[in-house]
Write a protein that holds these residues in place. Sequence first.
Motif, mmCIF file in Angstrom:
data_model
loop_
_atom_site.group_PDB
_atom_site.id
_atom_site.type_symbol
_atom_site.label_atom_id
_atom_site.label_comp_id
_atom_site.label_asym_id
_atom_site.label_seq_id
_atom_site.Cartn_x
_atom_site.Cartn_y
_atom_site.Cartn_z
ATOM 1 N N VAL A 152 0.868 -1.172 0.000
ATOM 2 C CA VAL A 152 0.000 0.000 0.000
ATOM 3 C C VAL A 152 0.906 1.223 0.000
ATOM 4 O O VAL A 152 1.846 1.301 0.800
ATOM 5 C CB VAL A 152 -0.919 0.021 1.236
ATOM 6 C CG1 VAL A 152 -1.736 1.309 1.285
ATOM 7 C CG2 VAL A 152 -1.832 -1.196 1.240
ATOM 8 N N VAL A 200 -2.030 -0.489 -4.161
ATOM 9 C CA VAL A 200 -3.167 0.333 -3.728
ATOM 10 C C VAL A 200 -2.612 1.659 -3.225
ATOM 11 O O VAL A 200 -1.569 1.684 -2.549
ATOM 12 C CB VAL A 200 -3.969 -0.354 -2.598
ATOM 13 C CG1 VAL A 200 -5.028 0.584 -2.021
ATOM 14 C CG2 VAL A 200 -4.615 -1.631 -3.108
ATOM 15 N N LYS A 238 -4.510 3.301 -10.364
ATOM 16 C CA LYS A 238 -4.418 2.647 -9.069
ATOM 17 C C LYS A 238 -5.715 2.868 -8.293
ATOM 18 O O LYS A 238 -6.244 3.992 -8.284
ATOM 19 C CB LYS A 238 -3.235 3.203 -8.271
ATOM 20 C CG LYS A 238 -1.890 2.997 -8.947
ATOM 21 C CD LYS A 238 -1.579 1.516 -9.144
ATOM 22 C CE LYS A 238 -0.284 1.317 -9.914
ATOM 23 N NZ LYS A 238 0.053 -0.118 -10.062
ATOM 24 N N LEU A 286 -9.496 -4.651 -1.256
ATOM 25 C CA LEU A 286 -8.795 -4.376 -2.510
ATOM 26 C C LEU A 286 -7.591 -5.292 -2.731
ATOM 27 O O LEU A 286 -7.347 -5.747 -3.854
ATOM 28 C CB LEU A 286 -8.365 -2.918 -2.569
ATOM 29 C CG LEU A 286 -9.495 -1.902 -2.772
ATOM 30 C CD1 LEU A 286 -8.947 -0.485 -2.868
ATOM 31 C CD2 LEU A 286 -10.297 -2.220 -4.033
ATOM 32 N N ARG A 302 -9.424 -4.142 -8.289
ATOM 33 C CA ARG A 302 -8.363 -3.140 -8.387
ATOM 34 C C ARG A 302 -8.239 -2.636 -9.828
ATOM 35 O O ARG A 302 -8.095 -1.439 -10.072
ATOM 36 C CB ARG A 302 -7.017 -3.701 -7.913
ATOM 37 C CG ARG A 302 -6.961 -4.058 -6.441
ATOM 38 C CD ARG A 302 -5.521 -4.131 -5.931
ATOM 39 N NE ARG A 302 -4.686 -5.067 -6.660
ATOM 40 C CZ ARG A 302 -4.546 -6.348 -6.366
ATOM 41 N NH1 ARG A 302 -5.246 -6.870 -5.353
ATOM 42 N NH2 ARG A 302 -3.737 -7.126 -7.049
#
Length: 351
Positions: free
Chosen positions: A178, A251, A273, A311, A318
């Motif tokens: 992330v 993400v 993204k 996600l 995604r």
Amino acid sequence: MRLLIGGSSSKLFHLQEFASSLAKFDIECRVVFDADVYDGFPSRRIGNWFQTRSKFNKLINEFKPDAIFIDRHRHFGLAAAKTGKPLLVHLRGDHWKEMEMAKQTLYRSLPRKIAIVQWEKIAEKCFQDASMIFPICRYLADIVKARYPEKRVSTLYQGIDPDKWFHSSGMSLKHPCVGLLQSANIWDKTREMLTLESILKKMPGVTFYWVGDGPYRDYVLSSLKKYDNFKWLGALPYPDKVREYLSEIDVYALVSGLDMSPLTVLESQLMEKPVIATSVGGVPELIKNNVTGLLVEKSNPDDLYEKITILLNDEQKRKEFGRSGRAFVKENFSWERVCSDFATTLKQNVG
């Protein structure tokens, strides 16, 4: 029509893009670093305390603008108001809340108290003398209208050039991951990142990368750097290294307690993204919830954990969010769209 644009050095890249796009609408612009033209006390550079208005006056006489646009509220704005030209004030954040937070944290020493009081006076003078105020989102526009009901107010979103945001190799990160890309300049914005602590404990197999810096950096690092799955990358050169970073993450997360129109939310969507963002300020205006990303409640780590899990466990979602996000930003926040709206407003009220 001629428009003189003054702003801080950190925003010149975006202001130059703004000016280039306005040329398509028959608005000739000149962009300058405001403090280089005219500055004064309490500038951080003591030598600027003694500047005269000679450079400013020369600029006005040579360029002969029809209006002057300021991207921050400093001495350049005060000088602009004295020219008799329409003064257009761009407002990027909740100035009043940010000033109060600064007083409570970084600006408690006597010299800094003196400086921030002066900055407040200068900003207020700019707002009072403005012909129009352009807040950066509708949420902020409502705040401005309540404070200055007699002023003409029009939302001016941050624009972006979609063609400059494309996949770019060069950075290697550990997956799944992330990515956070946000500054640490505003206390209420930054301290929301501390909600990541419980998530880092729950998700040891997920690496969280933070790109950003600022005076509140150490408040974040003192709590989060002890976790092996939290990595601070510092500030990255813009836009090339930022593009490489966004190309690599799985993400994008905006974990912020106060924001109006963060450009990183637009950049991440253009990079296809999926976005997870705290639902504060003007952030909900920049994404389509459950279409281009997911909004989460402020100070709710359980909600954030749930949305990240959704996600990371669903590659198809995604991809869908990423494709929808790029289309959404291109349609609503491209410079062409933003400048078209601004040019119409400008010509109706100034031209």
